[in-house]
Each structure stands twice: as structure tokens, then as C-alpha cells.
Design an enzyme around this catalytic site. Structure first.
Site, short mmCIF file in Angstrom:
data_model
loop_
_atom_site.label_atom_id
_atom_site.label_comp_id
_atom_site.label_asym_id
_atom_site.label_seq_id
_atom_site.Cartn_x
_atom_site.Cartn_y
_atom_site.Cartn_z
N GLU A 79 0.86 -1.09 -0.07
CA GLU A 79 -0.04 0.01 0.05
C GLU A 79 0.90 1.43 -0.12
OE1 GLU A 79 -2.78 0.57 3.20
OE2 GLU A 79 -3.64 2.21 2.41
N LYS A 93 3.92 0.85 9.92
CA LYS A 93 4.03 2.04 9.17
C LYS A 93 3.51 3.19 10.07
CE LYS A 93 3.40 0.20 4.76
NZ LYS A 93 2.22 0.09 3.62
N ARG A 125 5.50 -12.93 9.72
CA ARG A 125 5.98 -11.67 9.22
C ARG A 125 7.23 -11.62 10.02
NH1 ARG A 125 2.34 -7.83 8.89
NH2 ARG A 125 3.47 -5.99 9.41
P1 ATP Z 1 1.16 -2.21 8.25
O1 ATP Z 1 2.42 -1.90 8.75
O2 ATP Z 1 0.26 -0.81 7.98
O3 ATP Z 1 0.47 -3.28 8.70
P2 ATP Z 1 1.88 -3.59 5.96
O4 ATP Z 1 3.20 -3.73 6.56
O5 ATP Z 1 0.77 -4.72 5.73
O6 ATP Z 1 1.20 -2.17 6.67
P3 ATP Z 1 1.70 -3.30 3.14
O7 ATP Z 1 1.95 -2.34 1.99
O8 ATP Z 1 0.26 -3.57 3.22
O9 ATP Z 1 2.34 -2.83 4.70
O10 ATP Z 1 2.53 -4.37 2.85
C1 ATP Z 1 2.99 -5.21 1.63
C2 ATP Z 1 3.19 -6.50 1.61
O11 ATP Z 1 4.32 -6.61 2.59
C3 ATP Z 1 2.04 -7.33 2.35
O12 ATP Z 1 2.06 -8.50 1.51
C4 ATP Z 1 2.54 -7.45 3.68
O13 ATP Z 1 1.97 -8.70 4.19
C5 ATP Z 1 4.17 -7.74 3.57
N1 ATP Z 1 4.68 -7.32 4.90
C6 ATP Z 1 4.56 -6.19 5.58
N2 ATP Z 1 5.13 -6.25 6.41
C7 ATP Z 1 5.89 -7.54 6.73
C8 ATP Z 1 6.87 -8.07 7.87
N3 ATP Z 1 7.48 -7.44 8.61
N4 ATP Z 1 7.31 -9.25 7.36
C9 ATP Z 1 7.07 -10.08 5.98
N5 ATP Z 1 6.08 -9.52 5.11
C10 ATP Z 1 5.76 -8.15 5.57
#
Ligand code: ATP
Ligand code: MG
Length: 557
Positions: free
Chosen positions: A36, A273, A263
Site C-alpha cells: 500500500e 507503518k 512476518r
Molecule cells: P502496516 O504496517 O500498516 O501493517 P503493511 O506492513 O501490511 O502495513 P503493506 O504495504 O500492506 O504494509 O505490505 C505489503 C506486503 O508486505 C504485504 O504482503 C505484507 O504482508 C508484507 N509485509 C509487510 N510487513 C511485513 C513483515 N514485517 N514481514 C513480512 N512481510 C511483510
């Protein structure tokens, strides 16, 4: 470590994908990375990028870059550009396959009409708070909305008027008609569409006042792109039944499979974020690319290489168990890479002048030093040597602790690649601080041991006349504790006040004058450093990437 990332390791998702190829279920693996655009990418995203792009690449498939941009309030083109830069910097290529979920708004609307016509979606007039109250809890079933039994014709009429902008924000939603008694709360008639007036979407402008939710948009976007394996983090496990429900009831061209993995959580930092945005907007750090942040832009400015980050992502692996990875693992990856590849240089961070009393005045000679102890292909360089040199203040002790092997009054030490010197006199300021040492240089010791004596210590030096003055930014972990904000406290209270120290009077060997932003070096005995984008030939600026050893928490970070 070679100059390429470690080769991909196997894991349960790779095994599923390989089996799907072997059985003929798919001819080609298609994955996607769906950020996003509401912030910069961080090291957690790198895990997802390496998984999605890496898996597709290694199995002869493709990976799409898709901006999941259904929530225009916090999204911006700045983030769209930064995210593309970061994915490219990591070394991945989406070719022509750049998509925006907002590209599908018209199709998504069409599928919503299809759901309404099938009696599987309805326009609901409950407010957000009422929807919440009707939803029930983990232990109690929900209650049906009073609007659940509207006719198809009425739903179609109202939904079209929602799109036309006839109703204010929050007045109505479109909801899936699934099961208010489902043990899975995600299936209790989830909202598919919300009304949002007055926002300008970075892609679609003001064309829409109706925005689809993530849970509705994501499966359809995957299906429209022919994604075979939709890889997401564990918190979406409970959403998978909804993902499958949506795909089962609209006429999409394919049926992707959602698979969840854990994650990345990393010690001594924060990754959500929301928190990163706060750290930046509240001025706790100097922007999204602050070298202390776990953002890819920050890690790049810190001196991390794409190879080290990809290697780290391979090493942490892909599993379904939640855990927290030690910061040392990330630091070891970059240290290993730089140990193998970074040219060595001499730098004195805290200079103390040394006058070599028996060295001829006005004379300069050049000594040759290898650029790397193990890699002769990196060559050698010539360093000017003269009567006055700087050594590091910490390499001299008047009253040395036990085991101190560097310079002491009356003692000897070798200047790296040059001569052995002996300290004869200490000149001090009014506070009793040494400001200059007067030393004797053994002119017989260039490249050989002195006659009949052992000299253990070797220290770095820079000739005063040729030294380059520089600013050196010494970075440390952003937080003092492994889990900032643990136990519900404010994570800001755990910020490390010593995470950035600026040394303004460092003296570097002259070859560093021409180093360009992004170039990385080992300053011998000090650590690995990268030239900062703020650097100019008049005023070089270096950032500490990582120390030479993992000494964190052992009192000498
Ligand atoms: P927020 O911090 O608001 O939860 P988000 O980290 O989900 O946002 P996105 O831009 O939606 O942010 O993430 C894009 C992709 O990266 C998604 O598929 C998400 O699952 C993956 N992602 C985000 N954070 C992690 C993490 N810490 N480890 C592994 N994958 C991640
Ligand atoms: Mg997300």
C-alpha cells in the site's frame, strides 16, 4: 560472501509451488508484491519481496508489482515512486507488470453488481458503530442487519446511487451476505464498499466516491492478474475463508490460492507503518531515509547492500511460526559482505597530533598499503607520510590499563604500513589533556621488525599535511531495548538517546577526498563506513554502517 545473494532455500511455500508445477496445476508461477503506498518500504517488506520475486524468478515464473491503493487518505505518489525505487534497488524487476488495484475499480464495481444480482450482497444503512454492535464477539454470534433482506432491485438501485454520489459518507455500505453466526467474524457480512467523498485519489482523481475494501479487492485483483499463489502474512489467515468466498462467487478468470507465512519482527526497532510515520513526522529521526530506520531507504543510506539484505532474507527463512529475529543477524549479513568487498582505509576519528622529532622537516615519502588483506585484486595505494601525523586519541594512554598494547609514554607502537615510533614526551593543555606527543621514529622499521625488540601494537595514522577533514556520523541502534513499547508502554520512551553521534573533526587519508556518495570502506580498526549523500569534496561525510565485530551490549558499542 560472494557478490551475489545466497541462493534461495527451500521452504513450505516453495514446495507447494513446485508441486503445483509438477502436477500440471499451473504451467507458470505468478506471484505479486502488493504494497500500500502509504509509507516507505522496510526490511519486513524485503522479506516479502524476496519471497515473491525470488520464488517466481527461481521457478521460471513472474512477479507483479501491484499497488494496493484502495484507501486514498494516506496514500501518495511520493510513496509510489519510493517503493518502485526500493524494489529495483534490491535487484528485482517487474518488467511490464506494474499494476494498481485502482486500475480495477470499474471491474470490481461490476463484480459487486454480480454479487447483488446473485443475492449475495446488500446495501446496509447501519452506521459503522451499529455494524460493530451487530457483529457480535468471538463468543457470541452477530445479529442480522435490518437491511439484509432488501430486494435485488432495491439493492441495485441504491448501489448505483451510492456510486453517483447521492449519499453522504457513512450513510450506507455494501455488505456481503454470508453468515452473521459464523464462528469466523470475517464472514459476518463484511463490508465490501464504503462511501468517501472529497478525497482525491492519486490514480483515479475524483472519479469515485465509492471505495472497495481490502478484503474484497485483494482476491479479485489477484485473480484478474492470474496470480497463482497469493502470499501474505499470518494475520490474514482468518481472512482466507473470505478470500475464497469472494472468488467462488464472482466470474473471475482464475482461482489464486492464498498462503500465509509469518512476518519478520526484528529486535531493537519498530516496523509498523504507523510508528515509522510517527518517528518521521514527530522528528525523532531525520526523514524516511534516516540511517537508523529499518526502511530500505534508511538501510541504503546506512551503507547496507542489496546483496546483504537479500542474504539476510534467505537466512531467516519462511515459516508459519512467529518469532523475533536478532538485530545481530542483519548486522552480520552486511558485515560479512563488506568484510569481503570493502576497500580498507586509514581514518582517525579523534585526532591527536604526533610530531616525529627525528624525521626530516619538510620531507614527504609514500608508503604502500594493500586495499584488502585477502583480496589482492583490490590493489594497493600510496599514502603520504611526514614529520607530523595524527593518531587516535584512544590509542594513547598515560596510565594504561592492563593489556593495553598501543602507545604509552616510553613505549613503542607501529604505525600501520609505516614505521615504529616511541613516545618520548606528552604535551598537555591547561586541563591536563594530552594535545601533542613528541615521538622518536625508528627509521629502520619500514616493512620490517625493529632490531631485537617485539612491537605488538599497530595503529592507524594520517599525515597532518595531507589529511582530509570529514564529518563522521556514528549510528547505533534506534532503541535501547529489544522490544520497544513492550508491555503497553510508549515505544518512544525506549528510543536510544545515543543513536546518533556526529564527529566533526575526523581526519582521513587523502584518497578518501574523492569518494562518492554510496561508496563503502572499512576504516581500519573502526568499522565499515559509507559516504553519505550530504557529502561534498570540500566536506566529506561518512556514516557508520556497522562495527567490525558484534560488540553490542558488551559495553563498547
Ligand atoms: P502496516 O504496517 O500498516 O501493517 P503493511 O506492513 O501490511 O502495513 P503493506 O504495504 O500492506 O504494509 O505490505 C505489503 C506486503 O508486505 C504485504 O504482503 C505484507 O504482508 C508484507 N509485509 C509487510 N510487513 C511485513 C513483515 N514485517 N514481514 C513480512 N512481510 C511483510
Ligand atoms: Mg497491509
Amino acid at each position: 560472501m560472494t557478490d551475489a545473494p545466497e541462493s534461495p532455500r527451500t521452504h513450505f511455500i516453495r514446495q507447494i509451488a513446485e508441486a503445483d508445477l509438477a502436477s500440471g496445476k499451473h504451467d507458470r508461477i505468478v506471484t505479486r508484491f502488493p504494497p500500500e503506498p502509504n509509507g516507505y518500504l522496510h526490511i519486513g517488506h524485503a522479506k516479502s519481496i524476496v519471497l515473491n520475486f525470488g520464488l517466481a524468478e527461481s521457478l521460471g515464473g513472474v512477479c507483479n508489482l501491484r499497488f494496493d491503493d484502495t484507501n486514498p487518505h494516506k496514500e501518495s505518489p511520493e510513496f509510489v515512486t519510493a517503493i518502485q525505487n526500493d524494489v529495483r534497488w534490491l535487484g528485482f524487476d517487474w518488467g511490464e507488470r506494474l499494476y494498481f488495484a485502482s486500475d480495477y475499480f470499474e471491474q470490481l464495481y461490476g463484480f459487486a453488481i454480480e454479487l447483488i444480482e446473485k443475492g449475495l450482497a446488500y446495501v446496509c444503512d447501519l452506521s459503522a458503530a451499529e455494524i460493530r454492535a451487530y457483529r457480535g464477539t468471538l463468543t457470541e454470534p452477530g445479529r442480522n442487519s435490518p437491511w439484509r433482506e432488501r430486494s435485488v432491485a432495491e439493492n441495485l438501485d441504491l448501489f448505483k446511487r451510492m456510486r453517483a454520489g447521492e449519499f453522504p459518507d457513512g450513510a450506507r455500505t455494501l455488505r456481503a451476505k454470508i453468515d452473521m453466526a459464523s464462528p469466523n467474524i470475517n464472514l459476518r457480512d463484511p463490508v465490501l464498499y464504503r462511501i468517501k467523498h472529497g478525497v482525491v485519489h492519486h490514480q483515479t482523481g475524483t472519479a469515485w466516491c465509492l471505495y472497495p475494501t481490502y478484503d474484497y479487492t485483494h482476491p479479485i485483483s489477484d485473480a484478474l492478474e492470474g496470480v497463482t499463489h497469493s502470499l501474505c502474512t499470518l494475520e490474514f489467515e482468518d481472512h482466507r475463508p473470505l478470500y475464497d468466498w469472494v472468488l467462488a462467487h464472482v466470474s473471475v478468470p482464475s482461482r489464486p490460492r492464498q498462503i500465509e507465512f509469518s512476518r519478520l519482527n526484528l529486535e531493537y526497532t519498530v516496523m509498523s507503518k504507523r510508528r515509522l510515520t510517527e518517528l518521521v513526522s514527530e522528528g525523532h529521526v531525520d526523514g524516511w531515509d534516516d540511517p537508523r530506520l529499518p526502511t530500505l531507504a534508511g538501510l541504503r543510506r546506512r551503507g547496507y547492500t542489496p546483496v546483504a539484505i537479500r542474504t539476510f532474507c534467505e537466512r531467516i527463512g519462511i515459516t508459519k511460526s512467529d518469532n523475533r529475529v536478532e538485530m545481530a543477524m542483519l548486522e552480520n549479513a552486511i558485515r560479512e559482505h563488506l568484510d569481503a568487498h570493502a576497500p580498507r582505509r586509514l581514518a582517525v576519528l579523534n585526532p591527536l597530533r604526533v610530531v616525529l622529532t627525528n624525521y626530516p622537516k619538510g620531507q614527504t615519502e609514500y608508503v604502500e598499503l594493500a586495499n584488502h588483506p585477502k583480496d589482492p585484486t583490490l590493489g594497493t595505494r600510496l599514502l603520504p607520510f611526514g614529520r607530523e601525523v595524527y593518531i587516535d586519541r584512544s590509542d594513547f594512554e598515560e596510565t594504561p590499563p592492563k593489556g593495553f598494547k598501543r602507545l604509552v609514554p616510553g613505549g613503542e607502537v607501529r604505525l600501520r604500513g609505516a614505521y615504529v615510533i616511541r613516545c618520548d614526551e606528552v604535551i598537555k593543555n591547561a586541563d591536563g589533556e594530552p594535545v601533542e606527543l613528541r615521538c622518536w621514529v625508528d627509521l629502520d622499521t619500514l616493512g620490517k621488525d625493529p632490531e631485537g625488540r617485539k612491537v605488538k601494537g599497530v595503529i592507524q595514522w594520517v599525515a597532518v599535511e595531507h589529511a582530509v577533514s570529514a564529518e563522521v556520523r556514528l549510528y547505533d541502534r534506534l532503541f535501547k531495548v529489544p522490544m520497544p513499547g513492550a508491555g503497553g508502554s510508549d515505544y518512544r520512551a525506549d528510543l536510544n538517546p545515543q543513536s546518533k553521534r556526529v564527529v566533526t573533526g575526523a581526519r582521513l587519508e587523502p584518497s578518501l577526498r574523492d569518494a562518492r556518495p554510496g561508496e563503502r570502506f572499512q576504516f581500519e580498526r573502526e568499522g565499515y563506513f559509507v559516504v553519505d549523500p550530504d557529502s561534498t569534496p570540500e566536506r566529506p561525510v561518512f556514516n557508520l554502517t556497522v562495527g567490525l565485530r558484534d560488540t553490542w551490549g558488551k559495553g563498547q558499542s
